[in-house]
Each structure stands twice: as C-alpha cells, then as structure tokens.
Scaffold this motif. Structure first.
Motif, PDB file in Angstrom:
ATOM      1  N   ALA A  23      34.349  42.627  39.786  1.00  7.63           N
ATOM      2  CA  ALA A  23      35.052  42.068  40.994  1.00  7.63           C
ATOM      3  C   ALA A  23      34.431  40.690  41.431  1.00  7.63           C
ATOM      4  CB  ALA A  23      35.272  42.950  41.923  1.00  7.63           C
ATOM      5  N   THR A  24      33.334  40.703  41.351  1.00  2.86           N
ATOM      6  CA  THR A  24      32.572  39.568  41.980  1.00  2.86           C
ATOM      7  C   THR A  24      31.687  38.666  41.210  1.00  2.86           C
ATOM      8  OG1 THR A  24      30.419  40.790  42.195  1.00  2.86           O
ATOM      9  CG2 THR A  24      31.884  41.078  43.839  1.00  2.86           C
ATOM     10  N   VAL A  25      31.447  38.838  39.856  1.00  5.52           N
ATOM     11  CA  VAL A  25      30.795  37.997  39.085  1.00  5.52           C
ATOM     12  C   VAL A  25      31.687  37.572  38.062  1.00  5.52           C
ATOM     13  CG1 VAL A  25      28.740  37.736  37.509  1.00  5.52           C
ATOM     14  CG2 VAL A  25      28.361  39.187  39.499  1.00  5.52           C
ATOM     15  N   HIS A  26      32.095  38.538  37.003  1.00  5.69           N
ATOM     16  CA  HIS A  26      32.813  38.266  35.936  1.00  5.69           C
ATOM     17  C   HIS A  26      33.781  39.362  35.660  1.00  5.69           C
ATOM     18  CE1 HIS A  26      33.993  36.550  32.063  1.00  5.69           C
ATOM     19  NE2 HIS A  26      33.760  35.394  32.524  1.00  5.69           N
ATOM     20  N   LEU A  27      34.882  39.251  35.228  1.00  5.96           N
ATOM     21  CA  LEU A  27      35.677  40.165  34.791  1.00  5.96           C
ATOM     22  C   LEU A  27      35.207  40.911  33.337  1.00  5.96           C
ATOM     23  CD1 LEU A  27      39.510  38.893  35.232  1.00  5.96           C
ATOM     24  CD2 LEU A  27      38.280  40.593  36.296  1.00  5.96           C
ATOM     25  N   TYR A  28      34.414  40.179  32.537  1.00  6.40           N
ATOM     26  CA  TYR A  28      34.149  40.943  31.313  1.00  6.40           C
ATOM     27  C   TYR A  28      33.214  42.262  31.694  1.00  6.40           C
ATOM     28  CZ  TYR A  28      35.541  37.100  28.426  1.00  6.40           C
ATOM     29  OH  TYR A  28      36.329  36.278  27.508  1.00  6.40           O
ATOM     30  N   TRP A  29      32.812  42.238  32.972  1.00  6.76           N
ATOM     31  CA  TRP A  29      31.840  43.529  33.377  1.00  6.76           C
ATOM     32  C   TRP A  29      32.393  44.768  33.268  1.00  6.76           C
ATOM     33  CZ3 TRP A  29      26.633  44.131  33.505  1.00  6.76           C
ATOM     34  CH2 TRP A  29      25.792  43.111  33.484  1.00  6.76           C
ATOM     35  N   ASN A  30      34.024  44.561  33.488  1.00  6.27           N
ATOM     36  CA  ASN A  30      34.731  45.753  33.312  1.00  6.27           C
ATOM     37  C   ASN A  30      34.953  46.392  31.891  1.00  6.27           C
ATOM     38  OD1 ASN A  30      35.702  45.497  35.852  1.00  6.27           O
ATOM     39  ND2 ASN A  30      37.436  44.038  35.254  1.00  6.27           N
TER      40      ASN A  30
END
Length: 62
Positions: A23-30
């Motif tokens: 939610a805060t850095v980059h969507l790829y963390w999902n």
C-alpha cells in the motif's frame, strides 16, 4: 512458544508487512503476501511447510 505459534506469528507478520509495503511502497509487495498465503494453503493439504522445517533446524520445540 511452540512451533505452531511461531509459524502463525511469522506468517502473520509477513502478510501484514507485505500488505503495508504494497500500500505504501509498491504494489508488487502484494505478490509476496500471495506467496505466503499460497504456501499456507499447500501446507494445509501436504502437512509440510518450509518455514516449519527452518524453525525445527533452529531448535524451536514442537
């Protein structure tokens, strides 16, 4: 804490961290959160989890 409690703590921390980072850095963390979830699902069917093997090697009691 026993092995199952450690596993739940680590999995929850990984998913929560990945969602916050997504939610805060980059969507790829999902994708990392999805990987952890998929690993938990497969471990429910197979009874084997890589994190449990690692925790056993680190000496966590069952």
């Amino acid at each position: 804490m026993n092995l199952n409690e450690w596993l739940r703590l680590i999995a929850g921390a990984f998913v929560l961290s990945a969602v916050v980072l997504g939610a805060t850095v980059h969507l790829y963390w999902n994708y990392f959160a999805a990987f952890v979830a998929a690993n938990l699902i497969q471990s429910a069917f197979t009874g084997w989890c890589p994190m449990m093997a690692l925790l056993r090697k680190l000496g966590v009691q069952e």
